[in-house]
Scaffold this active site. Structure first.
Site, PDB file in Angstrom:
ATOM      1  N   ARG B 281       4.569  44.090 -43.941  1.00  0.00           N
ATOM      2  CA  ARG B 281       4.611  43.631 -42.615  1.00  0.00           C
ATOM      3  C   ARG B 281       3.286  44.168 -41.810  1.00  0.00           C
ATOM      4  NH1 ARG B 281       7.925  46.768 -39.031  1.00  0.00           N
ATOM      5  NH2 ARG B 281       6.154  47.598 -38.185  1.00  0.00           N
ATOM      6  N   HIS B 285       6.123  45.613 -35.664  1.00  0.00           N
ATOM      7  CA  HIS B 285       7.616  45.081 -35.737  1.00  0.00           C
ATOM      8  C   HIS B 285       7.766  44.008 -34.722  1.00  0.00           C
ATOM      9  CE1 HIS B 285      11.789  44.412 -35.589  1.00  0.00           C
ATOM     10  NE2 HIS B 285      11.803  44.784 -34.284  1.00  0.00           N
ATOM     11  N   TYR B 294       3.051  55.648 -36.792  1.00  0.00           N
ATOM     12  CA  TYR B 294       3.861  55.707 -38.104  1.00  0.00           C
ATOM     13  C   TYR B 294       3.099  55.402 -39.414  1.00  0.00           C
ATOM     14  CZ  TYR B 294       5.754  51.104 -37.024  1.00  0.00           C
ATOM     15  OH  TYR B 294       5.634  49.535 -36.889  1.00  0.00           O
TER      16      TYR B 294
END
Lengths: 325, 387
Positions: B281, B285, B294
């Protein structure tokens, strides 16, 4: 007409529904050859085959999710959750999915035709995981219909109406009455309306309101009251969501008093909603505060079950208190 | 020797614990990074028109995402989910289906819906919650659905579509349709109970459903390493007795062929299949997420070089089916159309007040009529008053 108990009435309703409409399917845990833990689905697999009546794995969320998919595809799943106490793993599928399918898609998709049948309530020495009455969780959810029959005639007619209904229905079956409630039932196909309360007995002094298994206690209490010279109007709500406000309000305008009884805990119970609505619409006609005779705010007990149950004696005491306010 | 479930039992007399090392499932890939086929790879049967249609859907998905992410940053819509780096898996899998096949998606498969024919105007109506939105403006942006295109309306709660897909597919089998169901979800959703419930029911009930897992490395900020242990999601399906294939999710040809063959197999013999598409990805998100908290830039850069659209474009060029000028002209035209559709949708009215109480039930019940009347005439007193 034939004498049958509530369980036989449910079985006959399912048989008739499957006979008339090939898109009706019955499934759940043990419902196949075995006929379900209470035998409500006895004989269905023999008559209609393993494709239409079958066992599923032990997964309530799976059963209701699967039923949602089937119903969205245009079939009519009648899913059994073995005990209402076990409906909670399926809570998300029911509350977030079943209830909102039509709304969220702008009516492109819906799960009308879906019925979840589940035995509920106490009085069978089942303790706190076989005795709960979880209807209040579901009446807070727009998009669901919640129906609770009080006897064989109602169970058959309401279940057939639920299966034919274009909205999803949770059908709570009073398991205490499965074999205890016996009545003359029309063997043909008939439906009872899903949006009407039934005035079971007319009276002039006080309105008594309940649903499902609690109707049994209500009628016994009405008999005790009758002997004491108090005339009770007794109403079976039958459909809890949407509920028939007008029939209840009309009765209270006449009697001036209302007592609501349910087995589920008092706090946040559906009785609270009814009381709020009735005081709003009947305020100037009320001659005493609306009484609630309900379960305690505790888990359902085992050893003290008889004390816990809001039975005819507790109801009769409350009738007296209301009459003498 | 067999047990009552017809599983073969092998007896041993020394303890031997079984772990996942013996179960590593290989990844199916056809295209090399340079857009050429591997030596022993066979390209799927695709004509120029089909191949370019997939490419155009992937490009359109990316351009739509870029524009709408910008629109979200400008405050024109409240939320957006892009599918950067995952366009191939949604588009190529959907391209391998027939129009009558049902799709139940999660929320990162706009490419599948676009490839099925959802128009830019329809996308924009949903994103801007206007009166033309098929969902009547009730859901957050990106929760699309289209009855006409057999694309079930998306739900926010994770994994709920998985057992539903099993139910839809059972209905298809029962009706004798030669159609299947394809169900998308991410590797994070495979942690939910609904995943296990849905797969097990599908296996037991032999329903023609493809469980398409987009294993894209992250569930919001949680890396796959904190999501599951063992050999990905594919091995879980094997445990349920479901035929399984792992595929390179950034390889358009491989995803197409994997889905096409899975579909063919279950049409002949109703049964579920799981395809685990491995990808990354590349974007956040959602528009509410910031991946810099992160994961590293270096990690993202490594994957950016493996862009699925780039690899497929090279293959199309090697085929002689695409040239750079046409590509550029097409992109410019798409950008113009997207902008135009956005402007149009923004100007459309919001859904009518009445729609608030519609579709809760098949017909508007009395209590909702009362509540709507109370909303329209607040001076009448209580909330549930008749008009």
């Amino acid at each position: 007409m034939k004498q049958m108990n509530l369980l036989q009435a449910v079985n006959q309703a399912l048989t008739l529904a499957m006979e008339r409409d090939a898109s009706v399917l019955c499934f759940g845990e043990d419902v196949g050859h075995f006929g379900g833990v209470f035998r409500a689905t006895s004989g269905l697999q023999d008559k209609y085959g393993e494709d239409r009546c079958f066992n599923t794995p032990l997964t309530e969320q799976g059963i209701v999710g699967f039923a949602n998919g089937l119903a969205a595809k245009g079939l009519k799943p009648v899913a059994e959750i073995q005990f209402a106490d076990y409906i909670f793993p399926a809570f998300d599928q029911l509350v977030n999915e079943t209830a909102k399918f039509r709304y969220r898609s702008g009516n492109q998709f819906n799960v009308g035709g879906l019925v979840v049948r589940t035995p509920y309530g106490g009085g069978i020495a089942g303790g706190h995981y076989h005795s709960q009455s979880p209807e209040a969780y579901f009446v807070h959810t727009p998009g669901l219909r919640v129906v609770v029959p009080r006897g064989p005639v109602q169970a058959k007619g309401l279940l057939l109406a639920a299966i034919a209904c274009p909205d999803p229905v949770i059908f709570f079956e009073p398991k205490r009455l499965y074999r205890a409630a016996v009545a003359e039932v029309d063997e043909g196909y008939y439906q009872l309306p899903l949006d009407r309360a039934e005035v079971v007995r007319e009276g002039s002094d006080i309105t008594l309101l309940a649903w499902g298994a609690q109707m049994d206690y209500l009628l016994k209490a009405a008999d005790l009251a009758d002997n004491a010279g108090i005339s009770c109007e007794v109403i079976d709500l039958q459909s809890l969501l949407p509920w028939d406000e007008d029939t209840v309000v009309e009765s209270v305008l006449k009697t001036g008093r209302l007592l609501i009884s349910h087995e589920a805990p008092l706090t946040g119970g559906f009785g609270a909603e009814i009381a709020a609505t009735v005081q709003e619409r009947c305020f100037l006609y009320l001659e005493s505060p609306i009484a609630r005779v309900c379960g305690l705010d505790t888990p359902f007990p085992l050893a003290l079950e008889k004390r816990y149950m809001p039975d005819q004696h507790r109801i009769f005491d409350a009738i007296n208190a209301t009459m003498n306010f | 020797m067999t047990n009552p479930n017809n599983a073969t039992i092998t007896l041993v007399h020394r303890i031997r614990f079984v772990d996942g090392h013996g179960l590593t499932i290989p990844t199916f890939r056809l295209l090399k990074d340079d857009g050429h086929l591997y030596a022993d790879a066979i390209a799927p049967e695709l004509d120029k028109e089909q191949a370019l249609a997939m490419y155009h859907s992937m490009v359109a998905t990316r351009l739509l995402d870029e524009r709408m992410l910008a629109a979200q940053r400008q405050g024109r819509i409240s939320f957006y989910l892009q599918s950067l780096g995952e366009e191939a898996q949604a588009v190529a899998s959907a391209a391998a289906l027939a129009p009558e096949d049902m799709i139940l998606a999660q929320y990162r498969e706009q490419g599948a819906l676009l490839h099925r024919g959802f128009t830019l105007a329809q996308f924009m109506s949903q994103l801007f919650s206007n009166e033309d939105d098929l969902g009547k403006g009730r859901q957050m942006p990106v929760h699309y659905g289209c009855r006409e295109l057999n694309f079930m309306t998306i739900s926010s709660p994770l994994a709920t579509q998985i057992p539903q897909a099993t139910g839809v597919a059972y209905g298809q089998r029962l009706a004798g349709e030669s159609a299947i169901t394809l169900c998308y979800f991410g590797e994070g959703a495979a942690s939910e109970g609904d995943f296990h419930a849905g797969l097990n029911m599908a296996a037991v009930l032999k329903t023609p459903v493809i469980f398409f897992c987009r294993n894209n490395g992250y569930a919001i900020s949680t890396p796959a390493s904190e999501q599951f242990v063992g050999d990905g999601i594919a091995s879980r399906a094997v445990g349920y007795g479901i035929r399984t294939l792992r595929v390179d999710g950034a390889d358009t040809l491989a995803v197409f062929e994997a889905t096409r063959q899975a579909r063919q197999l279950m049409l002949d013999d109703p049964q579920p299949m799981l395809i685990e598409a491995m990808s990354y990805r590349l974007g956040a998100h959602s528009s509410s997420d910031d991946p810099s908290g992160y994961r590293s830039q270096a990690e993202e850069e490594r994957w950016r070089k493996r862009d699925p659209i780039g690899r497929y474009r090279l293959w199309l060029q090697h085929q002689g089916w695409l040239n750079e000028d046409d590509d550029r002209r097409h992109r410019d035209e798409l950008r113009r159309q997207i902008l135009e559709a956005m402007k149009q949708a923004e100007q459309r009215a919001k859904p009518a007040l009445e729609s608030l109480v519609e579709d809760v039930y098949a017909a508007v019940p009395r209590h909702l009529e009362r509540q709507l009347a109370g909303l329209k005439h607040p001076s009448s007193g209580r909330q549930g008053e008749d008009a």
